[in-house]
Scaffold this motif. Structure first.
Motif, PDB file in Angstrom:
ATOM      1  N   GLY A 295      25.671  58.247 -11.187  1.00  0.00           N
ATOM      2  CA  GLY A 295      25.331  58.450  -9.794  1.00  0.00           C
ATOM      3  C   GLY A 295      26.614  58.683  -9.051  1.00  0.00           C
ATOM      4  N   PRO A 296      26.479  59.281  -7.814  1.00  0.00           N
ATOM      5  CA  PRO A 296      25.284  59.124  -6.900  1.00  0.00           C
ATOM      6  C   PRO A 296      24.334  60.556  -7.581  1.00  0.00           C
ATOM      7  N   VAL A 297      23.183  60.074  -7.605  1.00  0.00           N
ATOM      8  CA  VAL A 297      21.880  61.129  -7.787  1.00  0.00           C
ATOM      9  C   VAL A 297      21.242  61.629  -6.350  1.00  0.00           C
ATOM     10  N   VAL A 298      21.278  62.864  -6.279  1.00  0.00           N
ATOM     11  CA  VAL A 298      20.677  63.417  -5.141  1.00  0.00           C
ATOM     12  C   VAL A 298      19.581  64.401  -5.432  1.00  0.00           C
ATOM     13  N   CYS A 299      18.456  64.200  -4.810  1.00  0.00           N
ATOM     14  CA  CYS A 299      17.080  64.953  -5.212  1.00  0.00           C
ATOM     15  C   CYS A 299      16.494  65.663  -4.025  1.00  0.00           C
ATOM     16  N   ILE A 300      15.735  66.543  -4.282  1.00  0.00           N
ATOM     17  CA  ILE A 300      14.710  67.068  -3.398  1.00  0.00           C
ATOM     18  C   ILE A 300      13.765  66.106  -3.007  1.00  0.00           C
ATOM     19  N   SER A 301      13.583  65.996  -1.641  1.00  0.00           N
ATOM     20  CA  SER A 301      12.825  64.906  -1.139  1.00  0.00           C
ATOM     21  C   SER A 301      11.627  65.420  -0.802  1.00  0.00           C
ATOM     22  N   PRO A 302      10.384  64.949  -0.634  1.00  0.00           N
ATOM     23  CA  PRO A 302      10.128  63.374  -1.018  1.00  0.00           C
ATOM     24  C   PRO A 302       9.784  63.335  -2.514  1.00  0.00           C
ATOM     25  N   SER A 303       9.664  64.548  -3.223  1.00  0.00           N
ATOM     26  CA  SER A 303       8.906  64.344  -4.656  1.00  0.00           C
ATOM     27  C   SER A 303      10.152  63.668  -5.528  1.00  0.00           C
ATOM     28  N   MET A 304      11.467  63.776  -5.040  1.00  0.00           N
ATOM     29  CA  MET A 304      12.517  63.108  -6.124  1.00  0.00           C
ATOM     30  C   MET A 304      12.247  63.419  -7.500  1.00  0.00           C
ATOM     31  N   LEU A 305      11.774  64.711  -7.765  1.00  0.00           N
ATOM     32  CA  LEU A 305      11.720  65.211  -9.143  1.00  0.00           C
ATOM     33  C   LEU A 305      12.966  66.344  -9.594  1.00  0.00           C
TER      34      LEU A 305
END
Lengths: 209, 519
Positions: free
Chosen positions: B107-117
């Protein structure tokens, strides 16, 4: 040889999709079946067989690449999964004993139900910085299948024959199950699976007159 | 070009040779520490870039022990929208007590929100990797550190050593060498410290404006106004990077010390320097209160900063009877508590009852003269005769290395200092400081300054430093109990009537690089 793999874009979540770019597998599938039927003569030296065949194929491996967000700049995973095909068909064969009594050429066709299990889906990130998505789960789908075939039957005894031949089939539809992370139900699916195979048949025949 | 290749090869079913790229690039500017005491804290700074061709809302996966600091320049504040190609700075505070037992790995892990996929992480070299470590002594009493040496080259190491020494730091003054121009290093240092300590930390600019610095600042010898101007230019240059909107996130204090090129003998000397650093509080400002920034200083300070000085004593401002504190002179004073000597006076029983360890008083026999001096340094030129401690070579501090001294003793400095402090401001009396804040300042000098060394000597582990402070306060209590009012009160005339409660004293260390070396 199998012609499989259909490139498709899937929305795993409503706001974005993945493009699954299928690559053509080069493995040759083989299959085996057990045939239980009735053999009737139709003319001198010609017979027809009809009955039920149950068979399975060797495991088929499909693979490809995944473009996240559908963009080729995000060619971020390779994927692979396996297909296990089994079927129950009504089959008919025409055979001839003109050339030999022990070695009978045949032409055949069949229709029935295919059961395709798609399983062992895995995806491999192509860079450390790419975090894996949750994989598709396994799923078995039943659908319509048909075959045409040609080959030779070896007469083992009055009731038993062993066959070896070429079979072309549409092995029906397959579909993987949704991953635990997706909020839609779109998964990798194949609308058909055309195969050209080496087929082994073990037949038990009841003879009519 | 890639699309033409795909057209040719895709049709043939061959695998495509587009490169892989994470949707968000997360690159470490400063990775966190690899181990962190469970009662300590640290910081890490990453940049996050949206690599996709469209804006998206991003969010960070929660990490135990990690929080975002969002008040700093161009900070990420997940969840947030990043435009295509937009970059933000991810300032992360790492708290040892909130880490999972396994610490951080990845990490840190950053994702497209809100799916967090659709998630991205740093490279393996850049990702967080922190192992919890055993707790360390907490010298929470240290409020100010003033550097005499430039920061360590590894800024995170510098940060972590200072956090270990002073977890409760309120001010840190960074040393800026004469003529240095690595402004972005100082801006990064400021961002790291504000991420770890919070934005209420005051940061001081402590330039080398010593009498040998003229030429390095590009100034003619004697032209102190030129040096003052050059230091202000350097401070502004760092602030432009660290605090572009001038909201107090850069330097907050400009600090000087003795033996600098600036004159400090006349009452108006401090006011004149201060006039260059922040505006008067009273307008119009009477001449007795306000100074005038010298005409040789042409650079306007931006933004304003407070003014502090490392002084020889609490109330005696370089010999002037007019103490230069207050809203129109020094905002902060850091009087150095060494080179001290005070007579024992009526308190001779402190010798016979062993308050001063007997190993330090054995050269004297009763009856003890009230003229006997208690000193912390025999510098050979002071009229401290007779004196304790005994067996004290000329020109040395009497505070022995607590592990190698003769004898090794953590309690000698606390006994002598506690007595000396009762004879000096602010315990004996409190000079009028007109709202300024004054920190009692100890020396952190070490072997390089031998024989004049104190808390930088090898034996001053963090644990021994804490023991010293604990014993110092216990000694104050002992002295107060032994000499209560109304008799000959140690703490003049009643319960802190003229002086302050020693527990209310705020402490600083000047020249602490040797202490960091010893960690």
């Amino acid at each position: 040889m199998v012609q499989a793999g259909q490139t498709q874009s899937l929305y795993l979540v409503p706001e974005a999709y993945n493009t699954y770019v299928a690559s053509t597998p080069t493995t040759t599938a083989a299959s085996g079946e057990l045939f239980l039927g009735l053999q009737l003569p139709v003319k001198t030296s010609y017979f027809v067989q009809f009955g039920v065949a149950a068979g399975i194929n060797s495991r088929l491996s499909l693979q490809g690449n995944i473009w996240q967000l559908g963009e080729p700049d995000f060619n971020n995973f390779t994927y692979q999964y396996s297909l296990q095909h089994s079927q129950v068909l009504f089959k008919m064969r025409f055979l001839s004993s003109r050339f030999s009594h022990g070695f009978l050429p045949y032409l055949g066709a069949g229709i029935g139900a295919a059961f395709n299990r798609a399983y062992d889906f895995s995806m491999t990130p192509l860079a450390y910085e790419i975090v894996p998505e949750a994989p598709f789960q396994s799923n078995t789908k039943a659908s319509f299948a048909y075959t045409v075939s040609a080959g030779f039957m070896l007469v083992l005894s009055t009731h038993w024959q062993l066959g070896l031949g070429y079979e072309f089939a549409n092995e029906g539809q397959s579909q993987l199950g949704p991953s635990v992370m997706q909020t839609t139900d779109q998964t990798i699916s194949l609308s058909h699976l055309y195969t050209n195979q080496l087929q082994f048949t073990l037949s038990y025949l009841s003879l009519g007159v | 070009m890639n699309r033409i290749l795909c057209f040719l090869f895709c049709a043939a079913g061959l695998s495509v040779s587009y490169a892989a790229q994470p949707i968000a690039s997360i690159v470490a500017q400063f990775k966190g520490p690899t181990s962190l005491a469970v009662n300590s804290f640290s910081a890490a700074i990453y940049t996050v870039t949206n690599n996709s061709s469209a804006p998206a809302v991003f969010d960070m996966k929660p990490l135990l022990g990690v929080t975002q600091v969002t008040e700093l320049p161009n900070a990420c504040h997940f969840p947030m929208t990043l435009g295509s190609g937009q970059i933000c700075n991810l300032y992360l505070k790492i708290t040892g007590s909130a880490l999972a037992p396994t610490g951080l790995s990845g990490g840190p892990v950053v994702c497209i929100s809100p799916s967090m996929l659709y998630c991205s992480q740093p490279s393996q070299a850049d990702e967080l990797n922190v192992t919890p470590a055993a707790p360390i002594p907490q010298n929470s009493w240290l409020n100010v550190l003033i550097a005499q040496s430039q920061p360590l080259a590894n800024l995170v190491t510098y940060l972590n050593k200072i956090i270990s020494l002073a977890p409760n730091l309120k001010q840190i003054h960074f040393r800026f060498p004469a003529g240095a121009n690595n402004y972005s290093d100082y801006a990064n240092l400021i961002k790291l410290f504000r991420t770890a300590y919070g934005t209420s930390l005051l940061i001081g600019f402590h330039p080398d404006a010593s009498t040998s610095s003229y030429s390095d600042w590009g100034c003619a010898s004697g032209n102190w106004q030129c040096v003052l101007n050059a230091t202000i230019e350097a401070m502004n240059a760092v602030d432009n990077i660290a605090d572009p909107n001038h909201t107090g996130l850069g330097f907050n204090i400009y600090s000087i010390e003795q033996s600098y090129v600036f004159p400090t003998t006349a009452p108006e000397d401090y006011r004149n320097v201060k006039a260059c650093l922040n505006p008067p509080t009273v307008t119009p400002c009477p001449a007795t209160q306000c100074g005038t920034c010298p005409s040789g200083v042409t650079t306007a300070v931006s933004p304003y900063v407070k003014f502090g000085s490392v002084l020889p004593s609490y109330g005696d401002c370089a010999g002037s009877t007019d103490c230069q504190y207050g809203a129109d002179a020094l905002d902060y004073g850091y009087p150095q508590y060494y080179n001290l000597g005070k007579q024992i006076g009526p308190y001779t029983e402190l010798i016979s009852n062993g308050f001063f360890p007997s190993t330090t008083t054995s050269c004297k026999t009763p009856p003890y003269s009230s003229h006997l001096y208690v000193v912390d340094e025999d510098n050979g030129s002071t009229p401290y005769d007779p004196q304790i401690p005994c067996n004290n070579p000329a020109n040395t501090f009497v505070y022995p290395d607590p592990t190698t001294g003769s004898p090794p003793d953590v309690t000698v400095p606390s006994a002598y200092l506690s007595y000396l402090m009762t004879q000096l401001a602010p315990i004996s009396n409190v000079p009028d400081v007109n709202g300024a804040t004054v920190y009692i300042t100890f020396s952190g000098e070490g072997p390089a300054a031998a024989p004049s060394l104190f808390l930088g000597a090898l034996g001053w582990t963090l644990s021994n430093i804490l023991n010293f402070y604990t014993k110092l306060n216990a000694d104050f209590s002992t002295l107060y109990a032994q000499f209560p009012p109304p008799g000959d009160p140690m703490f003049a005339n009643g319960i802190f009537a003229q002086g302050i409660n020693p527990n209310a004293i705020s402490y600083a260390i000047w020249n602490f690089s040797a202490i960091l070396d010893n960690e």
